[in-house]
Motif scaffolding. Sequence first.
Motif, PDB file in Angstrom:
ATOM      1  N   GLY A 171       0.783  -1.236   0.000  1.00  0.00           N
ATOM      2  CA  GLY A 171       0.000   0.000   0.000  1.00  0.00           C
ATOM      3  C   GLY A 171       0.808   1.275   0.000  1.00  0.00           C
ATOM      4  O   GLY A 171       0.290   2.348  -0.313  1.00  0.00           O
ATOM      5  N   ASN A 172       2.085   1.203   0.400  1.00  0.00           N
ATOM      6  CA  ASN A 172       2.984   2.357   0.407  1.00  0.00           C
ATOM      7  C   ASN A 172       2.426   3.515   1.249  1.00  0.00           C
ATOM      8  O   ASN A 172       2.370   4.663   0.808  1.00  0.00           O
ATOM      9  N   ILE A 173       2.047   3.197   2.473  1.00  0.00           N
ATOM     10  CA  ILE A 173       1.554   4.225   3.397  1.00  0.00           C
ATOM     11  C   ILE A 173       2.755   4.783   4.165  1.00  0.00           C
ATOM     12  O   ILE A 173       3.446   4.027   4.857  1.00  0.00           O
ATOM     13  N   PRO A 174       3.040   6.084   4.083  1.00  0.00           N
ATOM     14  CA  PRO A 174       4.189   6.649   4.806  1.00  0.00           C
ATOM     15  C   PRO A 174       4.091   6.375   6.303  1.00  0.00           C
ATOM     16  O   PRO A 174       2.992   6.417   6.884  1.00  0.00           O
ATOM     17  N   GLN A 175       5.219   6.107   6.920  1.00  0.00           N
ATOM     18  CA  GLN A 175       5.232   5.765   8.336  1.00  0.00           C
ATOM     19  C   GLN A 175       4.650   6.872   9.201  1.00  0.00           C
ATOM     20  O   GLN A 175       3.955   6.612  10.189  1.00  0.00           O
ATOM     21  N   ASP A 176       4.916   8.105   8.846  1.00  0.00           N
ATOM     22  CA  ASP A 176       4.428   9.226   9.648  1.00  0.00           C
ATOM     23  C   ASP A 176       2.912   9.384   9.580  1.00  0.00           C
ATOM     24  O   ASP A 176       2.318  10.078  10.420  1.00  0.00           O
ATOM     25  N   LEU A 177       2.276   8.761   8.580  1.00  0.00           N
ATOM     26  CA  LEU A 177       0.830   8.892   8.419  1.00  0.00           C
ATOM     27  C   LEU A 177       0.081   7.607   8.779  1.00  0.00           C
ATOM     28  O   LEU A 177      -1.145   7.628   8.926  1.00  0.00           O
TER      29      LEU A 177
ATOM     30  N   VAL B  81      -6.257   8.809   8.056  1.00  0.00           N
ATOM     31  CA  VAL B  81      -5.704   7.967   6.986  1.00  0.00           C
ATOM     32  C   VAL B  81      -6.272   6.551   7.049  1.00  0.00           C
ATOM     33  O   VAL B  81      -6.139   5.785   6.104  1.00  0.00           O
ATOM     34  N   ARG B  82      -6.947   6.210   8.130  1.00  0.00           N
ATOM     35  CA  ARG B  82      -7.432   4.843   8.301  1.00  0.00           C
ATOM     36  C   ARG B  82      -8.366   4.433   7.174  1.00  0.00           C
ATOM     37  O   ARG B  82      -8.148   3.394   6.522  1.00  0.00           O
ATOM     38  N   ARG B  83      -9.412   5.209   6.921  1.00  0.00           N
ATOM     39  CA  ARG B  83     -10.380   4.817   5.889  1.00  0.00           C
ATOM     40  C   ARG B  83      -9.752   4.774   4.494  1.00  0.00           C
ATOM     41  O   ARG B  83      -9.957   3.794   3.766  1.00  0.00           O
ATOM     42  N   PRO B  84      -8.973   5.796   4.075  1.00  0.00           N
ATOM     43  CA  PRO B  84      -8.323   5.684   2.761  1.00  0.00           C
ATOM     44  C   PRO B  84      -7.406   4.470   2.641  1.00  0.00           C
ATOM     45  O   PRO B  84      -7.324   3.873   1.565  1.00  0.00           O
ATOM     46  N   THR B  85      -6.748   4.114   3.733  1.00  0.00           N
ATOM     47  CA  THR B  85      -5.880   2.939   3.698  1.00  0.00           C
ATOM     48  C   THR B  85      -6.690   1.668   3.469  1.00  0.00           C
ATOM     49  O   THR B  85      -6.338   0.824   2.630  1.00  0.00           O
TER      50      THR B  85
ATOM     51  N   ALA C 277      -1.321  -3.807   7.959  1.00  0.00           N
ATOM     52  CA  ALA C 277      -1.895  -3.079   6.816  1.00  0.00           C
ATOM     53  C   ALA C 277      -3.248  -2.492   7.183  1.00  0.00           C
ATOM     54  O   ALA C 277      -3.632  -1.409   6.727  1.00  0.00           O
ATOM     55  N   LEU C 278      -3.972  -3.221   8.020  1.00  0.00           N
ATOM     56  CA  LEU C 278      -5.233  -2.723   8.572  1.00  0.00           C
ATOM     57  C   LEU C 278      -4.884  -1.939   9.833  1.00  0.00           C
ATOM     58  O   LEU C 278      -4.586  -2.523  10.878  1.00  0.00           O
ATOM     59  N   PRO C 279      -4.877  -0.622   9.775  1.00  0.00           N
ATOM     60  CA  PRO C 279      -4.369   0.181  10.898  1.00  0.00           C
ATOM     61  C   PRO C 279      -5.411   0.351  12.003  1.00  0.00           C
ATOM     62  O   PRO C 279      -5.802   1.478  12.365  1.00  0.00           O
ATOM     63  N   ALA C 280      -5.836  -0.768  12.547  1.00  0.00           N
ATOM     64  CA  ALA C 280      -6.882  -0.732  13.570  1.00  0.00           C
ATOM     65  C   ALA C 280      -6.895  -2.072  14.284  1.00  0.00           C
ATOM     66  O   ALA C 280      -6.258  -3.035  13.865  1.00  0.00           O
ATOM     67  N   PHE C 281      -7.652  -2.104  15.391  1.00  0.00           N
ATOM     68  CA  PHE C 281      -7.846  -3.362  16.097  1.00  0.00           C
ATOM     69  C   PHE C 281      -8.910  -4.195  15.401  1.00  0.00           C
ATOM     70  O   PHE C 281      -9.812  -3.666  14.736  1.00  0.00           O
TER      71      PHE C 281
END
Length: 504
Positions: free
Chosen positions: A233-239, A245-249, A272-276
């Motif tokens: 997905g190439n999500i920057p670490q800072d974001l 950014v959760r929903r766009p990811t 990759a899923l930035p959530a619980f």
Amino acid sequence: MFMRLTHGWRGDLLALVAGVATPLAFAPIAWWPLAVLTTAVLLAVWLFSAPRRAAWRGFLYGLGLFSVGISWVFISIHYHGYVDLGLALLLTLLLIVVMAMFPLLLGALLGRLFPQGFETRATRYKLLLVFPAAWALMEWTRGWFLTGFPWLSLGYSQTDSPLAGLAPLVGVYGVSWAVVFSAALLVGLLLDKAGRIFYSAMLVLLWLVAGVLNDVDWTRPHGAPLDVALLQGNIPQDLKWHPDVRRPTIELYTELTRQHWDADLIVWPETALPAFYYETESFLNDLEAEAQQYDTDMLIGMLTLDKDKRRYFNTMMSIGTQRGQYHKNHLVPFTEYLPLKSILGGLVSFMQVPMSDFSKGGADQAPLKVADQYAGISICFEDAFGEEIINALPEATLLVNVSNDAWFDDSWAPPQHLQMARMRALETGRPMLRATNTGISAVIDEKGRIIERAPQFQVASISATIQPRTGMTVYAVTANWLVVVVALLLIGVSFWRLRRAPVE
């Protein structure tokens, strides 16, 4: 001439230069013959060193090796851990110095236990038996001491050399042994005129045998080939952990997934899923139902929470045919968990690392069933520990490593990490699927060869066909103990023989 080059400050400089040059043997430069040459330089200057000088030269070598080879830790500490510049430099230097202590201690011990200088009989023991065995033990110790940091073990530099053929038998530390043994033979060629035919023959034989072993199939196909897809997905670490950014990811990875419903297995990277899990359970249920329509299984990185015990885990979850979870077990100290938290908590509060209090998942977790096969899972730098990867065997027919190397930007860390994953494929005789957030995602076959590779720092997906495999390599059966036991025996026998009949 040789004595002048290795005497005094010249020998010290040679040790330092050898250390500085050695990382060039590893990815991404990958000049693998350099590992043999630079090690030969170190052995040569050690050979004529008193214990204190040998220790100093070992330290200089280690200082050069790790200053160049792992300086990327500064990036994660300063730019992504938000530690002040001065303190980040100090912490980086501290790690480098600690790592340099290993060759320092090795040099001191070799200088103390074995005679200094050049005498044909003693030198052959030291070069051919003691030095390679002791080096393998040093790297093995570095791989578990204080939870282990096996980066830049010499064997990793040989994934594209003939010596890679030894990996299924003796693992990365055995390949390191072969590198040092080759270096010792080069030193013998230079110094021992009477034995040059012997040294030359041994060197040629070693590399020919290792090359032939590259063609040996240590494992056999199991079931039908699988079509796989790895998402990046190439999500920057800072974001990555920003709420906006959760929903766009999630939408990005869902879109990439729907492009690959023809695959048997789709792999998302680490978290990759930035959530619980409990926060996204409804989404995962819908995604699983869609995957089942296409007979596709998925592996998805996420966080899971044990609400009763207030523990959370870095998790890979399988969905599709069968739900399953793997929780990361080998955690990174001071970033994923805090040793002696009650004592050190206040000392490291300056490290602003998100999600930095994980719990261990346990060493006895079973492989996950996906696409009618069993996948041995590792998360992040867990694939640096071959003795842990083989715990999934013989049940696992493929390996999966997911990682987030965005912590290290465009440094040498991601290529080095990929090279380590290739070694795990070689050691186990299994294909390796490696899905990462920003790269380097790759599909690796059982010989450690890269079949497909995604570009770094781009949204990408790669597809390939792999052949799951079964059976056990020699290394998968013996782990590192074959190397350790033989090394200890050789050192012990050499010490006994030289003390029993010392050189006059």
